[in-house]
Design a protein around this motif. Structure first.
Motif, PDB file in Angstrom:
ATOM      1  N   UNK A  71      53.629 -33.441  18.932  1.00 36.22           N
ATOM      2  CA  UNK A  71      52.516 -34.401  18.965  1.00 36.22           C
ATOM      3  C   UNK A  71      52.507 -35.173  20.281  1.00 36.22           C
ATOM      4  N   UNK A  72      53.673 -35.560  20.762  1.00 42.60           N
ATOM      5  CA  UNK A  72      53.752 -36.272  22.046  1.00 42.60           C
ATOM      6  C   UNK A  72      53.300 -35.357  23.175  1.00 42.60           C
ATOM      7  N   UNK A  73      53.763 -34.117  23.170  1.00 42.09           N
ATOM      8  CA  UNK A  73      53.373 -33.167  24.213  1.00 42.09           C
ATOM      9  C   UNK A  73      51.866 -32.916  24.190  1.00 42.09           C
ATOM     10  N   UNK A  74      51.327 -32.670  23.007  1.00 44.19           N
ATOM     11  CA  UNK A  74      49.881 -32.434  22.902  1.00 44.19           C
ATOM     12  C   UNK A  74      49.069 -33.626  23.352  1.00 44.19           C
ATOM     13  N   UNK A  75      49.520 -34.821  23.003  1.00 44.38           N
ATOM     14  CA  UNK A  75      48.811 -36.033  23.416  1.00 44.38           C
ATOM     15  C   UNK A  75      48.928 -36.253  24.921  1.00 44.38           C
ATOM     16  N   UNK A  76      50.104 -35.977  25.483  1.00 45.92           N
ATOM     17  CA  UNK A  76      50.306 -36.164  26.920  1.00 45.92           C
ATOM     18  C   UNK A  76      49.470 -35.186  27.745  1.00 45.92           C
ATOM     19  N   UNK A  77      49.264 -33.979  27.236  1.00 46.64           N
ATOM     20  CA  UNK A  77      48.509 -32.972  27.991  1.00 46.64           C
ATOM     21  C   UNK A  77      47.013 -33.023  27.731  1.00 46.64           C
ATOM     22  N   UNK A  78      46.590 -33.825  26.775  1.00 49.53           N
ATOM     23  CA  UNK A  78      45.163 -33.894  26.433  1.00 49.53           C
ATOM     24  C   UNK A  78      44.274 -34.323  27.607  1.00 49.53           C
ATOM     25  N   UNK A  79      44.675 -35.298  28.454  1.00 49.88           N
ATOM     26  CA  UNK A  79      43.797 -35.648  29.593  1.00 49.88           C
ATOM     27  C   UNK A  79      43.546 -34.476  30.535  1.00 49.88           C
ATOM     28  N   UNK A  80      44.575 -33.651  30.771  1.00 53.19           N
ATOM     29  CA  UNK A  80      44.375 -32.464  31.611  1.00 53.19           C
ATOM     30  C   UNK A  80      43.416 -31.480  30.972  1.00 53.19           C
ATOM     31  N   UNK A  81      43.523 -31.318  29.667  1.00 49.09           N
ATOM     32  CA  UNK A  81      42.595 -30.441  28.954  1.00 49.09           C
ATOM     33  C   UNK A  81      41.169 -30.969  29.050  1.00 49.09           C
ATOM     34  N   UNK A  82      41.025 -32.278  28.872  1.00 42.79           N
ATOM     35  CA  UNK A  82      39.687 -32.883  28.948  1.00 42.79           C
ATOM     36  C   UNK A  82      39.084 -32.719  30.337  1.00 42.79           C
TER      37      UNK A  82
END
Length: 181
Positions: free
Chosen positions: A38-49
């Motif tokens: 969950x931390x990894x997915x949340x941390x990488x979400x801005x790059x995905x966006x």
């Protein structure tokens, strides 16, 4: 006043709290894996966006970001593995001297407890390193099992993080919607 329902309720509360702690302790690795994902997915979400805003689909953005992350991890391991192995070998050759030095210092201590601990330290023979050929099958199996477990955990975190990156907001909204009902 103690009533039968009060005693039963208090007992059930205590048992449920104790059971919850036992489950948390028993499945700590699973909870850690989910939390790390969950931390990894949340941390990488801005790059995905950011990639999504540039025209890539959300799934393609996630694949690009996670492929870059895996490439970084593999490169990091390949660059550092020789250094770590050489330092581990150097430490293994010096270990007998360190153990003997500690044993001698502790044997000369005025504390009887520390002297007894010094007598219990393992004797490290003249051979500073254990040749790979002398490893037993059980030792090799234990090492490979530990390595496999680590690789599996990293893969699980990456896959769960990938899923959380794509579906995390939907899952949170669904939970909030259920809670408001």
């Amino acid at each position: 006043d103690l009533t039968a329902t009060g005693v039963v309720t208090a007992t059930l509360v205590v048992l449920s709290v104790a059971g919850s702690f036992w489950l948390l302790f028993r499945f700590a690795a699973v909870f850690f894996t989910f939390f790390a994902a969950m931390v990894l997915g949340t941390a990488l979400r801005p790059g995905l966006e950011r990639l999504h805003q540039r025209g890539l689909s959300r799934r393609t953005s996630a694949v690009v970001v996670y492929a870059a992350l895996v490439a970084l991890l593999v490169g990091f391991v390949l660059l550092l593995l020789p250094l770590v192995l050489s330092q581990a070998g150097a430490a293994a050759t010096k270990l007998p001297g360190y153990v003997e030095s500690v044993r001698q210092q502790w044997l000369s201590s005025s504390s009887a407890t520390i002297q007894r601990i010094a007598l219990e330290l393992p004797f490290v023979g003249a051979s500073p390193t254990l040749p790979l050929a002398t490893l037993t099958g059980a030792q090799a199996f234990a090492g490979s099992r530990l390595l496999g477990s680590g690789v599996f955990t990293v893969l699980a975190v990456l896959l769960l993080g990938f899923h959380w990156s794509l579906e995390g907001e939907v899952l949170v909204r669904a939970c909030e919607k259920k809670r408001s009902l």
